[in-house]
Design a protein around this motif. Structure first.
Motif, PDB file in Angstrom:
ATOM      1  N   MET A   1     -29.456  41.515  -0.589  1.00 59.14           N
ATOM      2  CA  MET A   1     -30.495  42.518  -0.759  1.00 59.14           C
ATOM      3  C   MET A   1     -30.636  43.338   0.521  1.00 59.14           C
ATOM      4  O   MET A   1     -30.239  42.898   1.597  1.00 59.14           O
ATOM      5  CB  MET A   1     -31.832  41.870  -1.115  1.00 59.14           C
ATOM      6  CG  MET A   1     -32.483  41.076   0.011  1.00 59.14           C
ATOM      7  SD  MET A   1     -34.228  40.684  -0.287  1.00 59.14           S
ATOM      8  CE  MET A   1     -34.979  42.299  -0.160  1.00 59.14           C
ATOM      9  N   ARG A   3     -33.638  46.257   2.096  1.00 61.02           N
ATOM     10  CA  ARG A   3     -34.836  47.070   1.887  1.00 61.02           C
ATOM     11  C   ARG A   3     -35.239  47.707   3.217  1.00 61.02           C
ATOM     12  O   ARG A   3     -35.201  47.060   4.261  1.00 61.02           O
ATOM     13  CB  ARG A   3     -35.984  46.206   1.355  1.00 61.02           C
ATOM     14  CG  ARG A   3     -37.282  46.989   1.130  1.00 61.02           C
ATOM     15  CD  ARG A   3     -38.408  46.099   0.632  1.00 61.02           C
ATOM     16  NE  ARG A   3     -38.208  45.663  -0.743  1.00 61.02           N
ATOM     17  CZ  ARG A   3     -38.012  44.400  -1.118  1.00 61.02           C
ATOM     18  NH1 ARG A   3     -37.979  43.431  -0.212  1.00 61.02           N
ATOM     19  NH2 ARG A   3     -37.840  44.085  -2.380  1.00 61.02           N
ATOM     20  N   GLY A 116     -39.826  39.124  -2.606  1.00 64.70           N
ATOM     21  CA  GLY A 116     -38.846  40.064  -3.128  1.00 64.70           C
ATOM     22  C   GLY A 116     -39.402  41.273  -3.840  1.00 64.70           C
ATOM     23  O   GLY A 116     -38.971  42.392  -3.611  1.00 64.70           O
ATOM     24  N   LYS A 166     -30.714  49.190  -1.520  1.00 59.70           N
ATOM     25  CA  LYS A 166     -30.648  48.641  -2.871  1.00 59.70           C
ATOM     26  C   LYS A 166     -32.004  48.177  -3.382  1.00 59.70           C
ATOM     27  O   LYS A 166     -32.348  48.391  -4.544  1.00 59.70           O
ATOM     28  CB  LYS A 166     -29.653  47.482  -2.915  1.00 59.70           C
ATOM     29  CG  LYS A 166     -29.539  46.799  -4.278  1.00 59.70           C
ATOM     30  CD  LYS A 166     -28.563  45.640  -4.238  1.00 59.70           C
ATOM     31  CE  LYS A 166     -28.498  44.936  -5.595  1.00 59.70           C
ATOM     32  NZ  LYS A 166     -27.545  43.788  -5.562  1.00 59.70           N
ATOM     33  N   ASN A 167     -32.792  47.563  -2.522  1.00 64.97           N
ATOM     34  CA  ASN A 167     -34.068  46.997  -2.953  1.00 64.97           C
ATOM     35  C   ASN A 167     -35.273  47.836  -2.559  1.00 64.97           C
ATOM     36  O   ASN A 167     -36.405  47.373  -2.618  1.00 64.97           O
ATOM     37  CB  ASN A 167     -34.212  45.578  -2.403  1.00 64.97           C
ATOM     38  CG  ASN A 167     -33.126  44.662  -2.922  1.00 64.97           C
ATOM     39  OD1 ASN A 167     -32.077  44.550  -2.296  1.00 64.97           O
ATOM     40  ND2 ASN A 167     -33.340  44.043  -4.058  1.00 64.97           N
TER      41      ASN A 167
END
Length: 244
Positions: A1, A3, A116, A166-167
């Protein structure tokens, strides 16, 4: 992940708290001198410092990831063709992290994500933007590709680069002379006028600037009383650009 999760240092944490809440972010961790705010895409951390601290009013470019060791392995594997190992597992004052260093000497941390999911109550149109100002923007952009950031179309000149994480969140590279540094902004996927009115109602008047590829809101920086060249007068929120 991956972010976007920039870290902003401020001696005016309550002013920033009010500003981010009006902007549409939601406090999800902490309530004292360390606070994490969620947008619909990306997070922003506030770290309180004393008035006069040299970090006051500055932002550190940063991201968060899932597994630190796996993130470091993948980053270095991606960069191996250049003979580079930009990612290093380190222990910092707040725990374990991964330090990424670009060819221009700029470094930033990847911290493990505490949770998450993004907060569902945040304004769905707002994204956090972390900016890397570099005298070598091409090399900086390569480093962001190595960490897994996803390039997106950019109508500006060839020295700029935009990426999505992506996150959640946006990572930007912008050319700059002198030492590399980081910056902070936001992006809004919608008309800016309702957002301008919402900010004004909360005590944060904003002006709209029309630019070549869209509009940008400029809001008075809550850190404006910090008299330092590194502290910008305004915080910007750009209208998301439609790519043809």
């Amino acid at each position: 992940m991956l972010r976007a999760r920039p870290l902003h240092f401020t001696s005016r944490i309550e002013d920033w708290n009010r500003f981010l809440t009006a902007l549409g972010l939601v406090l999800t961790e902490g309530d004292g001198g360390f606070r994490v705010f969620d947008s619909a895409a990306g997070r922003l951390v506030l770290h309180e410092v004393p008035d006069g601290d040299p970090r006051d009013g500055t932002t550190a470019f940063a991201v968060e990831v899932g597994d630190l060791a796996e993130f470091a392995r993948r980053t270095n594997e991606s960069a191996a063709g250049e003979g580079a190992t930009p990612a290093e597992l380190v222990t910092v004052d707040h725990g374990e992290a991964c330090r990424i260093t670009g060819p221009d000497g700029f470094s930033f941390l990847a911290d493990p994500a505490a949770h998450g999911a993004q907060c569902a109550d945040a304004d769905p149109a707002l994204a956090v933007v972390a900016v890397w100002f570099s005298p070598d923007p091409e090399a900086a952009a390569r480093t962001l590709r190595h960490v897994g950031a996803r390039p997106r179309p950019n109508p500006d000149n060839d020295e700029t680069a935009d990426f999505t994480a992506k996150n959640g969140g946006i990572l930007m590279v912008r050319p700059a002379s002198g030492q590399p540094r980081s910056g902070l902004g936001f992006e809004y996927d919608g008309g800016l006028e309702p957002l301008r009115e919402r900010l004004a109602a909360a005590g944060f008047p904003a002006g709209v600037t029309e630019e070549a590829f869209g509009s940008t809101l400029h809001v008075g920086n809550p850190d404006a009383a910090v008299f330092a060249a590194s502290v910008p007068a305004t915080v910007w929120i750009s209208e998301r650009r439609a790519m043809g």
